[in-house]
Design an enzyme around this catalytic site. Sequence first.
Site, PDB file in Angstrom:
ATOM      1  N   ALA A 278       0.823  -1.219   0.000  1.00  0.00           N
ATOM      2  CA  ALA A 278       0.000   0.000   0.000  1.00  0.00           C
ATOM      3  C   ALA A 278       0.855   1.267   0.000  1.00  0.00           C
ATOM      4  O   ALA A 278       1.005   1.947  -1.017  1.00  0.00           O
ATOM      5  CB  ALA A 278      -0.947  -0.017   1.196  1.00  0.00           C
ATOM      6  N   ALA A 279       1.451   1.596   1.150  1.00  0.00           N
ATOM      7  CA  ALA A 279       2.199   2.845   1.277  1.00  0.00           C
ATOM      8  C   ALA A 279       3.377   2.893   0.318  1.00  0.00           C
ATOM      9  O   ALA A 279       3.649   3.923  -0.307  1.00  0.00           O
ATOM     10  CB  ALA A 279       2.674   3.024   2.720  1.00  0.00           C
TER      11      ALA A 279
ATOM     12  N   GLU B   2      10.405  -6.035  -2.269  1.00  0.00           N
ATOM     13  CA  GLU B   2       9.199  -6.610  -1.673  1.00  0.00           C
ATOM     14  C   GLU B   2       9.466  -8.059  -1.283  1.00  0.00           C
ATOM     15  O   GLU B   2       9.904  -8.862  -2.103  1.00  0.00           O
ATOM     16  CB  GLU B   2       8.021  -6.535  -2.655  1.00  0.00           C
ATOM     17  CG  GLU B   2       6.799  -7.366  -2.293  1.00  0.00           C
ATOM     18  CD  GLU B   2       6.269  -7.105  -0.896  1.00  0.00           C
ATOM     19  OE1 GLU B   2       5.903  -8.081  -0.211  1.00  0.00           O
ATOM     20  OE2 GLU B   2       6.210  -5.928  -0.481  1.00  0.00           O
TER      21      GLU B   2
ATOM     22  N   SER C  85       0.936  -4.271  -4.448  1.00  0.00           N
ATOM     23  CA  SER C  85      -0.187  -3.355  -4.551  1.00  0.00           C
ATOM     24  C   SER C  85      -1.551  -4.044  -4.585  1.00  0.00           C
ATOM     25  O   SER C  85      -2.326  -3.893  -5.516  1.00  0.00           O
ATOM     26  CB  SER C  85      -0.023  -2.502  -5.817  1.00  0.00           C
ATOM     27  OG  SER C  85      -0.943  -1.438  -5.850  1.00  0.00           O
TER      28      SER C  85
ATOM     29  N   CYS D  64      -7.587  -6.199   2.579  1.00  0.00           N
ATOM     30  CA  CYS D  64      -8.885  -6.192   3.268  1.00  0.00           C
ATOM     31  C   CYS D  64      -9.925  -7.041   2.540  1.00  0.00           C
ATOM     32  O   CYS D  64     -10.955  -7.393   3.108  1.00  0.00           O
ATOM     33  CB  CYS D  64      -9.396  -4.763   3.418  1.00  0.00           C
ATOM     34  SG  CYS D  64      -8.379  -3.752   4.515  1.00  0.00           S
TER      35      CYS D  64
ATOM     36  N   ASP E  88       1.424   0.484   7.914  1.00  0.00           N
ATOM     37  CA  ASP E  88       1.207  -0.290   9.143  1.00  0.00           C
ATOM     38  C   ASP E  88       2.467  -0.508   9.965  1.00  0.00           C
ATOM     39  O   ASP E  88       2.391  -1.042  11.077  1.00  0.00           O
ATOM     40  CB  ASP E  88       0.600  -1.657   8.799  1.00  0.00           C
ATOM     41  CG  ASP E  88      -0.808  -1.543   8.241  1.00  0.00           C
ATOM     42  OD1 ASP E  88      -1.328  -0.405   8.146  1.00  0.00           O
ATOM     43  OD2 ASP E  88      -1.385  -2.590   7.884  1.00  0.00           O
TER      44      ASP E  88
ATOM     45  N   ASN F 100      -2.179   4.427   2.210  1.00  0.00           N
ATOM     46  CA  ASN F 100      -2.099   4.974   0.854  1.00  0.00           C
ATOM     47  C   ASN F 100      -1.921   6.486   0.858  1.00  0.00           C
ATOM     48  O   ASN F 100      -1.123   7.029   0.087  1.00  0.00           O
ATOM     49  CB  ASN F 100      -3.354   4.585   0.065  1.00  0.00           C
ATOM     50  CG  ASN F 100      -3.277   3.174  -0.485  1.00  0.00           C
ATOM     51  OD1 ASN F 100      -2.631   2.939  -1.496  1.00  0.00           O
ATOM     52  ND2 ASN F 100      -3.910   2.236   0.189  1.00  0.00           N
TER      53      ASN F 100
ATOM     54  N   TYR G 169     -33.071  14.796   0.919  1.00  0.00           N
ATOM     55  CA  TYR G 169     -34.276  14.123   1.408  1.00  0.00           C
ATOM     56  C   TYR G 169     -35.111  13.639   0.233  1.00  0.00           C
ATOM     57  O   TYR G 169     -35.393  14.390  -0.709  1.00  0.00           O
ATOM     58  CB  TYR G 169     -35.119  15.056   2.276  1.00  0.00           C
ATOM     59  CG  TYR G 169     -36.565  14.621   2.378  1.00  0.00           C
ATOM     60  CD1 TYR G 169     -36.887  13.404   2.994  1.00  0.00           C
ATOM     61  CD2 TYR G 169     -37.597  15.383   1.832  1.00  0.00           C
ATOM     62  CE1 TYR G 169     -38.214  12.975   3.070  1.00  0.00           C
ATOM     63  CE2 TYR G 169     -38.917  14.966   1.908  1.00  0.00           C
ATOM     64  CZ  TYR G 169     -39.220  13.756   2.523  1.00  0.00           C
ATOM     65  OH  TYR G 169     -40.527  13.336   2.588  1.00  0.00           O
TER      66      TYR G 169
END
Length: 445
Positions: free
Chosen positions: A10-11, A32, A38, A42, A283, A305, A426
């Site tokens: 992510a980051a 990596e 990427s 979740c 994280d 991100n 509404y």
Amino acid sequence: MKIIIIGGVAAGMSAASKIKRISKETEVVVYEKGSFLSYGACGLPYYVSGLNDDYKKMIARTEEQFVNAGIEIHMNCEVVKVIPEAKNVFVRDLNTGKMFTDHYDKLMIATGAEAIVPNMPGTNFKGVHILKSLEDGFRMKETVNSKHVRNVVVIGGGYIGIEVAETLNEMGKDVTVIEFADRILKPFDDEIEKIIREHLLSKNIHLNLSEKMEELLGNDQGEVTGVRTDRSYYEADMVVLALGIRPCTKFMQGTGAAMLKNGALIIDREMRTNIPDIYSAGDCATVYHLVEEDNTYIALGTTANKCGRIAGENMLGNHIKFAGTLGSAAIKAGELEAARTGLSESTVKELNIDYTTAFVQTLDHAPYYPAPTPIWIKIICEKRTRKILGAQAVGYKGAVLRIDAFAAAITGKMTASELGMTDFCYAPPFAGVWDAINVASNAVK
């Protein structure tokens, strides 16, 4: 200039992409540890259960796309040490086992977090899983689809534990959740948690609270067969360990980098660590909280991100400050949806803020349009000013998007009085003449 980024989910990839969009001549190298870049972790519970039938849907951009953008990618490569004085990193190629060094002008740590696995026998049994990476998802999906898997025990009642429990329950598995605390989903306050818990129980998900796992049991073939706790024994064809996460920063020990007790790198609002030319986000790092006005540890893909993007710009010489997180998060639990933003009541108490709350039950749309459903909203405000500090909601429709409105209100430092008179849309199919947000805000005394 050469920028090395450690971590490509992510980051890290947000930073790499931003750098290349601004400065094509800057050399960007990504290391990596895993086999994928990427992707949206979740989405893993829904891939495991089959709601998403193609893991590629979770991948935002492919390795080929990043390479075509001019980013040098090294997959299955683990950075094992950083030497800030020499601006060197030591890298292990996990395919060959060979070690090599690389030199940077600026470095970004975006290694994320790892699932906590308890130090006890049995965690290596076949059928015992964590769910943090795409590779974890592949392994769990294979087990879930095995014909013999009927009884599933989930250890941990946080976001991941409950998401896994409810998706496997929908697959027809017999699911038991073991949680050491006396409640599930600790980021939510009691009123919201109780509604979610009772709904999950109605779905025949067994929630065993204030209970501690003591032993994983298996057979001669090395397959898990059960879980023993301090209260009972549970047969298990599959066990999911959802005990939380810890930042992946062990390789930074000894560098002088400032860290929290859990290992999260302490950064400022420009994503800088205390070591010159080393940045961090995601994280593995702290994040500035907009309401607390202080650093905290909240692991969310949305924040990762955003902060990665800012880190990319700042490594090129800019000085953009992160506005701050609210810890906004949502979860699906059976037919219910729930979300939260800002401070919870428990956090407000810890901060010794003089506060007031309102908790209301209202409807997602006008009662004179068919099938209205309840929404429960809790709002937390500073007592003197009635400035909104936090909000939570649960319901069958429309709860999550209403919390987004509360997040915007908190960011804008609005009071409950102001939000209570805000002009929301509404029409009977969508809301009442007083939207649920107005109703909750106007209930604050």
